[in-house]
Scaffold this motif. Sequence first.
Motif, PDB file in Angstrom:
ATOM      1  N   ARG A 111      -1.429  11.096   3.800  1.00 32.91           N
ATOM      2  CA  ARG A 111      -2.944  11.985   3.698  1.00 32.91           C
ATOM      3  C   ARG A 111      -3.523  12.833   4.825  1.00 32.91           C
ATOM      4  O   ARG A 111      -2.506  12.572   5.853  1.00 32.91           O
ATOM      5  CB  ARG A 111      -4.146  10.884   3.349  1.00 32.91           C
ATOM      6  N   ALA A 142      -5.613  -3.112   0.275  1.00 34.53           N
ATOM      7  CA  ALA A 142      -4.547  -2.261   0.906  1.00 34.53           C
ATOM      8  C   ALA A 142      -4.477  -1.497  -0.569  1.00 34.53           C
ATOM      9  O   ALA A 142      -3.253  -1.306  -1.228  1.00 34.53           O
ATOM     10  CB  ALA A 142      -3.161  -3.144   1.140  1.00 34.53           C
ATOM     11  N   CYS A 192       0.364   4.708   6.946  1.00 41.85           N
ATOM     12  CA  CYS A 192      -0.226   4.481   8.379  1.00 41.85           C
ATOM     13  C   CYS A 192       0.704   3.694   9.253  1.00 41.85           C
ATOM     14  O   CYS A 192       1.448   2.544   8.974  1.00 41.85           O
ATOM     15  CB  CYS A 192      -1.432   3.800   8.156  1.00 41.85           C
ATOM     16  N   CYS A 227       0.849  -1.133   0.086  1.00 43.34           N
ATOM     17  CA  CYS A 227      -0.050   0.003   0.235  1.00 43.34           C
ATOM     18  C   CYS A 227       0.713   1.312   0.088  1.00 43.34           C
ATOM     19  O   CYS A 227       1.872   1.307   0.741  1.00 43.34           O
ATOM     20  CB  CYS A 227      -1.054   0.028   1.201  1.00 43.34           C
ATOM     21  N   GLN A 273       0.698  -3.486   6.151  1.00 44.18           N
ATOM     22  CA  GLN A 273       0.360  -3.245   4.780  1.00 44.18           C
ATOM     23  C   GLN A 273       1.158  -2.297   3.829  1.00 44.18           C
ATOM     24  O   GLN A 273       1.121  -2.192   2.696  1.00 44.18           O
ATOM     25  CB  GLN A 273      -0.947  -3.887   4.275  1.00 44.18           C
ATOM     26  N   SER A 274       1.776  -1.258   4.770  1.00 43.61           N
ATOM     27  CA  SER A 274       2.078  -0.350   4.085  1.00 43.61           C
ATOM     28  C   SER A 274       3.555  -0.595   3.613  1.00 43.61           C
ATOM     29  O   SER A 274       4.432  -1.122   3.919  1.00 43.61           O
ATOM     30  CB  SER A 274       2.307   1.008   5.105  1.00 43.61           C
TER      31      SER A 274
HETATM   32 FE1  SF4 Z   1      -2.891   2.588   5.570  1.00 45.78          FE
HETATM   33 FE2  SF4 Z   1      -5.075   1.003   4.776  1.00 45.78          FE
HETATM   34 FE3  SF4 Z   1      -2.829   1.172   3.235  1.00 45.78          FE
HETATM   35 FE4  SF4 Z   1      -2.806  -0.110   5.798  1.00 45.78          FE
HETATM   36  S1  SF4 Z   1      -3.838  -0.812   3.781  1.00 45.78           S
HETATM   37  S2  SF4 Z   1      -1.405   1.326   4.942  1.00 45.78           S
HETATM   38  S3  SF4 Z   1      -4.354   1.216   7.031  1.00 45.78           S
HETATM   39  S4  SF4 Z   1      -4.445   2.776   3.970  1.00 45.78           S
END
Ligand code: SF4
Length: 335
Positions: free
Chosen positions: A181, A114, A70, A66, A75-76
């Motif tokens: 964001r 994600a 965050c 992603c 998952q970032s």
């Molecule tokens: Fe952020 Fe959602 Fe991406 Fe995780 S999956 S980094 S919580 S936007």
Amino acid sequence: MNTIDLPSLAEATPTIRHDWSSSEAAAIYHAPFMDLIYRAQTIHRQSFDPNQVQCNQLLNIKTGGCAEDCGYCSQSSHHDTALPASKLMDPAEVIEAAKAARAGGATRYCMGAAWRSPKDRDMAPVIEMVKGVRALGMETCMTLGMLSDDQARQLAEAGLDYYNHNIDTSEQFYPSVVKTRSFGDRLDTLQRVQDAGIKVCCGGILGLGEKPTDRVEMLRTLANLPKHPESVPINMLIPIAGTPIAQIATPVDPIAFVRTIALARILMPKSDVRLAAGRTAMSDEMQALCFLAGANSIFIGDQLLTTPNPGEDKDRNLFDRLGITPRDDRGVQRS
Ligand code: SF4
Ligand code: SAM
Ligand code: DTB
């Protein structure tokens, strides 16, 4: 389990307000614990059967990679969490997984991707998932990141019931948690979802290093929206190795967590308040206190998105000991 007679609260209807001040909300959060729980439970009983809990199941339809940063999230792509990224799942596989969740007692299926936001080419498979899961008689929820007006409209037309998009913490603390964001971006998508006629699922996380006032302000933001989110998930941080917040986070005081649930119930009397992520680290007694404070929804199944959840046997055992039954939402129009 036997039932006992209780004073009737049927005639009392909760007042729905959208003008909570900071000092009012903080006074509730900091009230003597017994008074807080009594008030939350009384309000809870005005709208809900206190012995029923709504059951959701999650599926990660697109894992990892992603673009958002965050600070809590496995998952970032900004963090080194050793989570392999995967492509969007095939809709047929998602529908099969939803059938298994339905057999396990879930009435709402929550599909998460994600993404910072979906690409236009993602919309067709996502819409196929919504239609397929709905056809099973389950409620559908999606969480795909930020949406354009047109994407929200397409999801609404497909019949999507809920969109999950958390504000996570207070506006003031938000930049310490996410930098890619703004808090305002979050509110914009929530507005688009509401305008499209999709029900909103929006809550946050405790354990990010926030202060009590951030918890109060997060809930006050939600309660003062033009319409209360129909679902309010309250997550307890699951520390993920490799994320910046896991390095600085300290465990949340269980009593403070229960206070937050109670405040959510009092500020948003008719919303489902979900005891969301983090239950594997909670005692049965803490979960019971959360239900007493007005939580009436959980995620069931062995897995959340990328982390474990208590699973069927443990939850059945807890429900049995508390005399709780899963809420049957089939055919019920709640708003
Ligand atoms: Fe952020 Fe959602 Fe991406 Fe995780 S999956 S980094 S919580 S936007
Ligand atoms: N990408 C989408 C988004 O951000 O809206 C959806 C997925 S995101 C994983 C959904 C929510 O899960 C987050 O907003 C956060 O509240 C919660 N969450 C994510 N990681 C968590 C963790 N490690 N512990 C507790 N809650 C978490
Ligand atoms: C929400 O508030 N919690 C869910 C759901 N909405 C999407 C996600 C919890 C994720 C917990 C960490 C993980 O499994 O990666």
